[in-house]
Scaffold this motif. Structure first.
Motif, PDB file in Angstrom:
ATOM      1  N   SER A 114      29.389  34.722  33.977  1.00 16.17           N
ATOM      2  CA  SER A 114      30.657  35.567  34.008  1.00 16.17           C
ATOM      3  C   SER A 114      31.895  34.663  33.606  1.00 16.17           C
ATOM      4  O   SER A 114      32.692  35.078  32.753  1.00 16.17           O
ATOM      5  CB  SER A 114      30.672  36.488  35.029  1.00 16.17           C
ATOM      6  OG  SER A 114      31.706  37.498  34.739  1.00 16.17           O
ATOM      7  N   HIS A 118      34.160  35.064  30.047  1.00 21.57           N
ATOM      8  CA  HIS A 118      35.518  35.513  30.148  1.00 21.57           C
ATOM      9  C   HIS A 118      36.582  34.503  29.754  1.00 21.57           C
ATOM     10  O   HIS A 118      37.543  34.578  29.286  1.00 21.57           O
ATOM     11  CB  HIS A 118      36.030  35.947  31.404  1.00 21.57           C
ATOM     12  CG  HIS A 118      35.436  37.259  31.570  1.00 21.57           C
ATOM     13  ND1 HIS A 118      36.131  38.391  31.246  1.00 21.57           N
ATOM     14  CD2 HIS A 118      34.608  37.585  32.495  1.00 21.57           C
ATOM     15  CE1 HIS A 118      35.335  39.511  31.913  1.00 21.57           C
ATOM     16  NE2 HIS A 118      34.323  39.160  32.336  1.00 21.57           N
ATOM     17  N   ARG A 121      36.485  34.330  26.002  1.00 19.89           N
ATOM     18  CA  ARG A 121      37.390  35.434  25.561  1.00 19.89           C
ATOM     19  C   ARG A 121      38.766  35.045  25.662  1.00 19.89           C
ATOM     20  O   ARG A 121      39.431  35.415  24.691  1.00 19.89           O
ATOM     21  CB  ARG A 121      37.148  36.804  26.230  1.00 19.89           C
ATOM     22  CG  ARG A 121      35.716  37.218  26.166  1.00 19.89           C
ATOM     23  CD  ARG A 121      35.642  38.632  26.558  1.00 19.89           C
ATOM     24  NE  ARG A 121      34.222  38.932  26.507  1.00 19.89           N
ATOM     25  CZ  ARG A 121      33.393  39.454  27.576  1.00 19.89           C
ATOM     26  NH1 ARG A 121      33.978  38.901  28.847  1.00 19.89           N
ATOM     27  NH2 ARG A 121      32.131  39.534  27.588  1.00 19.89           N
ATOM     28  N   HIS A 141      44.157  39.027  28.363  1.00 22.59           N
ATOM     29  CA  HIS A 141      42.683  38.575  28.821  1.00 22.59           C
ATOM     30  C   HIS A 141      42.846  37.517  30.046  1.00 22.59           C
ATOM     31  O   HIS A 141      41.870  37.220  30.734  1.00 22.59           O
ATOM     32  CB  HIS A 141      42.077  37.678  27.806  1.00 22.59           C
ATOM     33  CG  HIS A 141      41.690  38.621  26.627  1.00 22.59           C
ATOM     34  ND1 HIS A 141      40.259  39.098  26.882  1.00 22.59           N
ATOM     35  CD2 HIS A 141      42.183  39.274  25.491  1.00 22.59           C
ATOM     36  CE1 HIS A 141      40.134  39.711  25.754  1.00 22.59           C
ATOM     37  NE2 HIS A 141      41.135  40.035  24.800  1.00 22.59           N
ATOM     38  N   LEU A 145      40.609  37.920  33.365  1.00 14.58           N
ATOM     39  CA  LEU A 145      39.831  36.563  34.129  1.00 14.58           C
ATOM     40  C   LEU A 145      40.403  36.634  35.516  1.00 14.58           C
ATOM     41  O   LEU A 145      39.439  36.276  36.184  1.00 14.58           O
ATOM     42  CB  LEU A 145      39.956  35.389  33.136  1.00 14.58           C
ATOM     43  CG  LEU A 145      39.559  34.151  33.700  1.00 14.58           C
ATOM     44  CD1 LEU A 145      38.159  34.384  34.039  1.00 14.58           C
ATOM     45  CD2 LEU A 145      39.932  32.954  32.844  1.00 14.58           C
TER      46      LEU A 145
END
Length: 390
Positions: A114, A118, A121, A141, A145
């Motif tokens: 995970s 992130h 991204r 983003h 996060l």
């Protein structure tokens, strides 16, 4: 042998052998599994438990319907699941009572995946921000996060607090994309020229623009020279700037050349230092976001890093971006939001944290009187339960 695959199979095998183990895995979610077929099976088993399947209600010998019904339910959501695979899962489980420990291993893998996803991204959004000059997407983003890290910390049973790693992950400086590098360099050179030509303009940017916001190291050092002259209250012009650069050794070590200084100090006429500073801040936010994302991804891809340490180090890696964001908001006239008040103290940790902690702990059984050591030893009832710290 893949340890994560073995752990996922062992969790499912333990639940197939003993449906009661689901009561110890409430903190584990289907999406924590890596393989889609395992996600579907775990979701199916949880659904059967919620619907009070006879295998859960009786608590006696597990009927075959527990396995067949789970396969039938999971087959509605995933392809390729056969009646043979549950038997493979059962044979992969050494001991059903170890299900919480197997689940902890699955959760560890999910946390690393995970955080990696992130971070990727965030890096993509930061690169897009560097190209487009709009940083709002990258900051969004970054907030996502940070929220994911806090949620993962609660699931793991630890406090989400930033901690610097003993050895920072190796990351190279992030340069602007080639399509924007020339434009960024022009903005930086133009701002420095305006500050030399209009010394009072330093008051407009010195409160929030830092040398590290400049992408070009030469421009970084020249802004330091201007800041030093401004701080000492000395006049700023092409001669004093050249002298300050020489005193700092920038000409001797090749950081700056006389030609560069001449080109910047020739004078450019009128210009808005505040507007140019904001453009440089945009580039700085994008570069800092990309650097934070790369550092976090490097941490997440380190399989030897325990989840608790990974989360703490990742939160620390977001610190530079928070600092640049605060100055970016100041440059745009937006007040920096006040820190949220601390949560009131409670008598114990949150329920979710307790569940996660129990998954990482195994209480020592009390020793029988005949097994107790001498009177000088600590009674087993007084010993704290063993816990794996991550």
């Amino acid at each position: 042998m893949n340890p994560l695959l073995s752990a996922e199979q062992a969790v499912l095998g333990s639940v197939l052998l003993d449906p009661g183990q689901l009561a110890h895995l409430d903190w584990l979610a289907p999406d924590h599994f890596y393989r889609p077929i395992h996600q579907a099976l775990f979701a199916a088993l949880r659904k059967l438990r919620t619907e009070n399947h006879p295998a859960v209600a009786t608590g006696e010998r597990v009927p075959l319907s527990w396995v067949t019904d789970a396969v039938a339910e999971a087959s509605h959501h995933v392809r390729g699941l056969t009646a043979v695979y549950p038997h493979i899962l059962i044979s992969a489980c050494p001991r059903p009572e170890h299900a919480p420990v197997y689940g902890r291993m699955v959760l560890e893998g999910a946390i690393h995946r995970s955080v990696t996803a992130h971070a990727i991204r965030l890096h993509q959004a930061a690169r897009a921000a560097a190209l487009q000059g709009a940083v709002e997407g990258a900051l969004h983003h970054a907030d996502v996060l940070a929220g994911v890290l806090e949620d993962l910390a609660r699931r793991w049973g630890s406090e989400p607090r930033p901690v610097a790693p003993a050895t920072p992950p190796p990351t190279a400086p992030v340069a602007p994309p080639p399509a924007r590098a020339d434009h960024v360099a022009e903005d930086e050179q133009f701002l420095l020229a305006v500050l030399v030509e209009q010394p009072k303009a330093m008051d407009e940017v010195v409160g929030w623009l830092r040398p590290g916001d400049f992408a070009d190291p030469a421009h970084d050092q020249l802004y330091r020279c201007l800041g030093a002259l401004h701080h000492r209250g000395e006049p700023i012009d092409r001669i004093t700037v050249l002298w300050e650069a020489q005193r700092r050794g920038l000409l001797a070590d090749g950081t700056l050349t006389a030609e560069q200084l001449t080109a910047i100090c020739d004078g450019v006429g009128a210009g808005s230092a505040e507007w140019l500073g904001e453009q440089i801040m945009r580039s700085s936010v994008a570069r800092t976001a990309a650097a934070s994302a790369r550092a976090i991804r490097a941490l997440a891809e380190n399989e030897t890093l325990a989840p608790g340490r990974l989360i703490s180090h990742a939160l620390h890696a977001l610190g530079p971006l928070d600092e640049v964001r605060a100055r970016w908001q100041t440059a745009n006239g937006h007040p920096v939001p006040a820190p949220s008040p601390p949560a009131p103290l409670t008598e114990g940790p949150p329920t979710a944290q307790v569940h996660a902690a129990l998954a990482r702990s195994t209480a020592r059984p009390a020793a029988r009187p005949s097994e107790c050591p001498g009177p000088a030893s600590t009674p087993s009832a007084a010993r704290p339960p063993w816990r794996v710290h991550g």
